[in-house]
Design an enzyme around this catalytic site. Structure first.
Site, PDB file in Angstrom:
ATOM      1  N   SER A 180       0.813  -1.202   0.000  1.00 35.59           N
ATOM      2  CA  SER A 180       0.000   0.000   0.000  1.00 35.59           C
ATOM      3  C   SER A 180       0.854   1.264   0.000  1.00 35.59           C
ATOM      4  O   SER A 180       1.536   1.559  -0.981  1.00 35.59           O
ATOM      5  CB  SER A 180      -0.942  -0.051   1.212  1.00 35.59           C
ATOM      6  OG  SER A 180      -1.977   0.877   1.107  1.00 35.59           O
ATOM      7  N   ASP A 209      10.618   5.341  -9.924  1.00 28.23           N
ATOM      8  CA  ASP A 209      10.293   5.945 -11.211  1.00 28.23           C
ATOM      9  C   ASP A 209      11.090   7.217 -11.475  1.00 28.23           C
ATOM     10  O   ASP A 209      11.484   7.496 -12.602  1.00 28.23           O
ATOM     11  CB  ASP A 209       8.801   6.258 -11.282  1.00 28.23           C
ATOM     12  CG  ASP A 209       7.982   5.055 -11.733  1.00 28.23           C
ATOM     13  OD1 ASP A 209       8.549   3.957 -11.826  1.00 28.23           O
ATOM     14  OD2 ASP A 209       6.770   5.227 -11.985  1.00 28.23           O
ATOM     15  N   LYS A 268      -0.687  -4.152  -3.264  1.00 34.18           N
ATOM     16  CA  LYS A 268      -1.969  -3.524  -2.932  1.00 34.18           C
ATOM     17  C   LYS A 268      -1.985  -2.118  -3.538  1.00 34.18           C
ATOM     18  O   LYS A 268      -1.515  -1.167  -2.936  1.00 34.18           O
ATOM     19  CB  LYS A 268      -2.187  -3.457  -1.432  1.00 34.18           C
ATOM     20  CG  LYS A 268      -3.545  -2.857  -1.067  1.00 34.18           C
ATOM     21  CD  LYS A 268      -3.707  -2.751   0.433  1.00 34.18           C
ATOM     22  CE  LYS A 268      -5.051  -2.100   0.757  1.00 34.18           C
ATOM     23  NZ  LYS A 268      -5.119  -0.692   0.308  1.00 34.18           N
TER      24      LYS A 268
END
Length: 504
Positions: free
Chosen positions: A313, A324, A338
């Site tokens: 999460s 990224d 999740k």
């Protein structure tokens, strides 16, 4: 993955003994989204309700029947949607403040039994030796088979300094294990930090709470005063997640201002949002930007983020954002997966008996547009718990859960990736690695995993590999299982030879 448990039905992953932590905790306004009333289905519900009232072996209270129907309606959607009665609602609110009563165990319901997701650091459960993957088969003298998750949590709660006995079944053990614990007030310190070597700092985040960003700022400043300018290790292993704005703030601490951290997409307009490294997205109140107190070096100091299959999460939001933006190397094992947002929607505001539902309202995406739902973050460098492999021979992830939300909207994902991006999608080049210390061959007997260590200790194998990377030494990475039969060795390259590694 061989050995995965396919029959897992975690009703609420991350439900702690004494608290449930949700990714999002904002109030939600009901919308007039009513369509035609399904008269036939309502008639069927009424018939079942009447049949139970007339024929069940014992009288049943109307309120109980309706509440159980609501609970079933929500739990049938996905593993994370749930009805929160007054006790669960208050527990959730208390848990996000970092203090609650219980044993310090994150548990979930699995096929009629209670599975330990992870013990929380420095709690009675962790100190007693309860481990991730343990199956709780008895609480004191009560068998858990067929017990609901709320019932089990309620039994494990209690006044501080009162005893409790948990009997667990553990993979690899021929007999059940019995643990005698003492209940306590659980005060979860979400941020812990220390110097691991001169010039290198270690920051462990156990959960994302209201004060996590504030505590992070204090920890970083303290490490900087001690000279942690050569590298940082951010440890998100066994972190089940928590509050979305805290995850955004954690990411913003290391990213440039206004950098995209995550985006969410759902059916309604306010479920489609972009969260950036800006105070309006990580501070709940107006006032001075808490991150303004950080030294400017924190934006550029070399970093490694440690993750594992229990990183979920909000942890995946942080790991995905730093990966990224190529701000940090992600190391460890694939995360839980999740990638959905739960919103708390109050349905009864009574002072004594409030109630709410926790409803999945959106999927979240990394800055490059990747959906993590049922996939997880794939580390740049695959490093297992020990040179011999992971502690557990199986790993429970979102994709294993019954009724897990699938990332079906491929067209939407393509649309996102075709939009102008804040960052380029991850590259596909291979990381700088060295052969695993114990290469395997098909059919060969595997040595038993080493005993578990405390995260951050001198025995922490993954932490040592993170430090190796920061210091430009070889990293002992694990070979992907599917390529073991086709390759004998990987290349050996100093990790700092390419500071712009793009491996994903």
């Amino acid at each position: 993955m061989s050995g995965r448990l396919r029959n897992i039905g975690l009703i609420a992953v991350g439900c702690v003994a004494g608290v449930t932590v949700s990714l999002g905790i904002s109030a939600y306004a009901f919308r007039d989204s009513r369509g035609p009333i399904p008269l036939e289905e309502i008639r069927q519900f009424s018939d079942v309700f009447g049949a139970i009232k007339a024929n069940y072996v014992e009288p049943v209270d109307d309120k109980k029947l309706i509440q159980e129907a609501i609970s079933g309606m929500l739990s049938g959607l996905d593993p994370h949607s749930a009805f929160l009665d007054s006790d669960a609602f208050r527990d959730l609110q208390a848990g996000t403040q970092g203090e609650f009563g219980g044993l310090g165990i994150e548990v979930g319901a699995e096929d009629g039994a209670i599975r330990v997701i992870a013990p929380i650091d420095d709690t009675p459960a962790a100190r007693a030796g309860i481990k991730s993957g343990d199956l709780i088969i008895k609480i004191d003298d009560k068998l858990t088979r067929g017990m609901t998750l709320p019932e089990a949590v309620k039994l494990m709660r209690g006044k501080p300094r009162t005893p409790i006995v948990l009997t667990v079944a553990r993979k690899g053990e021929t007999q059940p294990l019995e643990f005698k614990l003492m209940r306590d007030v659980i005060r979860v310190q979400s941020v812990r930090a220390r110097m691991i070597e001169p010039g290198y700092g270690f920051i462990r985040i156990s959960q994302f709470q209201e004060r996590t960003v504030e505590d992070l700022v204090k920890a970083i400043n303290d490490l900087q005063r001690q000279g942690a300018t050569k590298g940082l290790v951010l440890d998100l292993r066994n972190n089940p997640g928590g509050l979305l704005h805290s995850a955004v703030g954690m990411s913003a601490a290391f990213l440039q201002p206004r950098a995209l951290v995550t985006s969410t997409d759902g059916r309604n307009d306010d479920a489609r949002r972009r969260f950036v490294a800006s105070p309006e997205d990580y501070q709940r109140t107006r006032g001075e930007d808490i991150l303004a107190k950080l030294p400017k070096e924190v934006k550029t100091v070399p970093m490694v983020v440690l993750v594992n299959n229990a990183s979920a999460s909000a942890s995946e939001i942080v790991a995905g954002a730093l990966q990224d933006h190529k701000r940090a190397i992600v190391m460890g094992t694939q995360t839980f997966g999740k990638g959905s947002v739960q919103t708390i929607i109050p349905i009864r505001a009574d002072g004594d008996t409030p109630a709410a539902i926790k409803l999945t309202t959106a999927r979240y995406y990394t800055p490059s547009g990747r959906s993590i739902q049922a996939k997880g973050i794939v580390p740049d460098m695959l490093v297992e718990d020990t040179p011999e492999g992971n502690f557990a021979s199986f790993a429970v992830r979102e994709a294993d859960l019954v009724r897990h939300l699938e990332d079906r909207n491929k067209a939407d994902a393509e649309r996102r990736q075709n939009q102008p991006a804040d960052v380029a999608p991850p590259g596909a080049t291979a990381p700088a690695t060295v052969p695993d210390a114990t290469p395997t061959t098909p059919g060969a007997a595997q040595p038993p995993p080493q005993r578990r260590y405390e995260f951050g200790s001198t025995e922490d194998f993954q932490l040592r590999q993170a430090l190796n990377h920061l210091q430009g030494r070889p990293v002992a990475v694990a070979k992907p299982r599917e390529t073991v039969a086709r390759t004998d060795a990987a290349t050996s390259t100093p990790a700092n030879a390419r500071p712009d590694v793009k491996a994903r």
